[in-house]
Write a protein that holds these residues in place. Sequence first.
Motif, PDB file in Angstrom:
ATOM      1  N   SER A  19       0.827  -1.203   0.000  1.00  0.00           N
ATOM      2  CA  SER A  19       0.000   0.000   0.000  1.00  0.00           C
ATOM      3  C   SER A  19       0.866   1.258   0.000  1.00  0.00           C
ATOM      4  O   SER A  19       0.456   2.291  -0.510  1.00  0.00           O
ATOM      5  N   MET A  20       2.072   1.185   0.561  1.00  0.00           N
ATOM      6  CA  MET A  20       2.962   2.344   0.510  1.00  0.00           C
ATOM      7  C   MET A  20       3.459   2.579  -0.915  1.00  0.00           C
ATOM      8  O   MET A  20       3.521   3.711  -1.365  1.00  0.00           O
ATOM      9  N   THR A  21       3.792   1.516  -1.609  1.00  0.00           N
ATOM     10  CA  THR A  21       4.261   1.691  -2.981  1.00  0.00           C
ATOM     11  C   THR A  21       3.140   2.184  -3.877  1.00  0.00           C
ATOM     12  O   THR A  21       3.393   2.925  -4.820  1.00  0.00           O
ATOM     13  N   SER A  22       1.905   1.810  -3.571  1.00  0.00           N
ATOM     14  CA  SER A  22       0.784   2.293  -4.379  1.00  0.00           C
ATOM     15  C   SER A  22       0.534   3.774  -4.145  1.00  0.00           C
ATOM     16  O   SER A  22      -0.156   4.416  -4.926  1.00  0.00           O
ATOM     17  N   VAL A  23       1.072   4.328  -3.072  1.00  0.00           N
ATOM     18  CA  VAL A  23       0.958   5.759  -2.804  1.00  0.00           C
ATOM     19  C   VAL A  23       2.170   6.499  -3.375  1.00  0.00           C
ATOM     20  O   VAL A  23       2.032   7.574  -3.956  1.00  0.00           O
TER      21      VAL A  23
ATOM     22  N   ILE B  91       4.520   5.582  -5.792  1.00  0.00           N
ATOM     23  CA  ILE B  91       4.793   5.501  -7.231  1.00  0.00           C
ATOM     24  C   ILE B  91       4.000   6.535  -8.035  1.00  0.00           C
ATOM     25  O   ILE B  91       4.585   7.227  -8.871  1.00  0.00           O
ATOM     26  N   PRO B  92       2.684   6.706  -7.811  1.00  0.00           N
ATOM     27  CA  PRO B  92       1.977   7.747  -8.585  1.00  0.00           C
ATOM     28  C   PRO B  92       2.516   9.154  -8.328  1.00  0.00           C
ATOM     29  O   PRO B  92       2.563   9.980  -9.249  1.00  0.00           O
ATOM     30  N   GLY B  93       2.939   9.451  -7.107  1.00  0.00           N
ATOM     31  CA  GLY B  93       3.512  10.759  -6.818  1.00  0.00           C
ATOM     32  C   GLY B  93       4.816  10.981  -7.561  1.00  0.00           C
ATOM     33  O   GLY B  93       5.064  12.066  -8.107  1.00  0.00           O
ATOM     34  N   ILE B  94       5.650   9.956  -7.601  1.00  0.00           N
ATOM     35  CA  ILE B  94       6.926  10.069  -8.324  1.00  0.00           C
ATOM     36  C   ILE B  94       6.677  10.198  -9.829  1.00  0.00           C
ATOM     37  O   ILE B  94       7.335  10.988 -10.504  1.00  0.00           O
ATOM     38  N   VAL B  95       5.717   9.456 -10.333  1.00  0.00           N
ATOM     39  CA  VAL B  95       5.383   9.551 -11.758  1.00  0.00           C
ATOM     40  C   VAL B  95       4.895  10.959 -12.095  1.00  0.00           C
ATOM     41  O   VAL B  95       5.276  11.527 -13.122  1.00  0.00           O
ATOM     42  N   ALA B  96       4.078  11.550 -11.221  1.00  0.00           N
ATOM     43  CA  ALA B  96       3.608  12.920 -11.456  1.00  0.00           C
ATOM     44  C   ALA B  96       4.789  13.893 -11.493  1.00  0.00           C
ATOM     45  O   ALA B  96       4.828  14.804 -12.323  1.00  0.00           O
ATOM     46  N   GLY B  97       5.759  13.694 -10.606  1.00  0.00           N
ATOM     47  CA  GLY B  97       6.948  14.547 -10.609  1.00  0.00           C
ATOM     48  C   GLY B  97       7.768  14.410 -11.876  1.00  0.00           C
ATOM     49  O   GLY B  97       8.254  15.400 -12.429  1.00  0.00           O
ATOM     50  N   VAL B  98       7.909  13.185 -12.358  1.00  0.00           N
ATOM     51  CA  VAL B  98       8.668  12.953 -13.589  1.00  0.00           C
ATOM     52  C   VAL B  98       7.947  13.576 -14.784  1.00  0.00           C
ATOM     53  O   VAL B  98       8.573  14.196 -15.650  1.00  0.00           O
TER      54      VAL B  98
ATOM     55  N   ALA C 154       6.265  15.881  -6.911  1.00  0.00           N
ATOM     56  CA  ALA C 154       6.304  14.512  -6.392  1.00  0.00           C
ATOM     57  C   ALA C 154       6.029  14.490  -4.893  1.00  0.00           C
ATOM     58  O   ALA C 154       5.272  13.644  -4.408  1.00  0.00           O
ATOM     59  N   ALA C 155       6.626  15.413  -4.150  1.00  0.00           N
ATOM     60  CA  ALA C 155       6.410  15.452  -2.704  1.00  0.00           C
ATOM     61  C   ALA C 155       4.962  15.745  -2.369  1.00  0.00           C
ATOM     62  O   ALA C 155       4.375  15.119  -1.462  1.00  0.00           O
ATOM     63  N   ILE C 156       4.363  16.674  -3.080  1.00  0.00           N
ATOM     64  CA  ILE C 156       2.956  16.991  -2.836  1.00  0.00           C
ATOM     65  C   ILE C 156       2.072  15.800  -3.198  1.00  0.00           C
ATOM     66  O   ILE C 156       1.141  15.456  -2.458  1.00  0.00           O
ATOM     67  N   GLY C 157       2.366  15.146  -4.312  1.00  0.00           N
ATOM     68  CA  GLY C 157       1.588  13.969  -4.716  1.00  0.00           C
ATOM     69  C   GLY C 157       1.672  12.841  -3.714  1.00  0.00           C
ATOM     70  O   GLY C 157       0.662  12.217  -3.368  1.00  0.00           O
ATOM     71  N   VAL C 158       2.867  12.582  -3.210  1.00  0.00           N
ATOM     72  CA  VAL C 158       3.038  11.522  -2.207  1.00  0.00           C
ATOM     73  C   VAL C 158       2.325  11.897  -0.909  1.00  0.00           C
ATOM     74  O   VAL C 158       1.657  11.060  -0.295  1.00  0.00           O
ATOM     75  N   SER C 159       2.419  13.157  -0.499  1.00  0.00           N
ATOM     76  CA  SER C 159       1.752  13.603   0.730  1.00  0.00           C
ATOM     77  C   SER C 159       0.242  13.451   0.628  1.00  0.00           C
ATOM     78  O   SER C 159      -0.403  12.950   1.559  1.00  0.00           O
ATOM     79  N   ILE C 160      -0.323  13.876  -0.490  1.00  0.00           N
ATOM     80  CA  ILE C 160      -1.770  13.731  -0.673  1.00  0.00           C
ATOM     81  C   ILE C 160      -2.160  12.260  -0.688  1.00  0.00           C
ATOM     82  O   ILE C 160      -3.178  11.871  -0.117  1.00  0.00           O
ATOM     83  N   GLY C 161      -1.356  11.429  -1.324  1.00  0.00           N
ATOM     84  CA  GLY C 161      -1.640   9.992  -1.340  1.00  0.00           C
ATOM     85  C   GLY C 161      -1.630   9.388   0.047  1.00  0.00           C
ATOM     86  O   GLY C 161      -2.494   8.566   0.387  1.00  0.00           O
TER      87      GLY C 161
END
Length: 66
Positions: A6-10, A12-19, A43-50
């Motif tokens: 479940s951590m990787t599912s949060v 990975i999408p944040g990192i992809v958004a950053g890329v 990416a940091a914002i995406g991971v935080s929201i996730g």
Amino acid sequence: MKINASMTSVVIPGIVAGVIYFVIAFATGASAVASIIGGIVVAAIGVSIGFIFRAVYKRRAAGPNE
């Protein structure tokens, strides 16, 4: 800290958004430094929201008695 699926599912999408942000910003003419910093911020914002959504989902799934 234990890493599970479940951590990787949060994360990975944040990192992809950053890329994606980095690629678009760099392709449109932004400097490399600005593109990298922007990508890291996105990416940091995406991971935080996730993580927030995951915590809310887990809390609701636990029910009112737990």
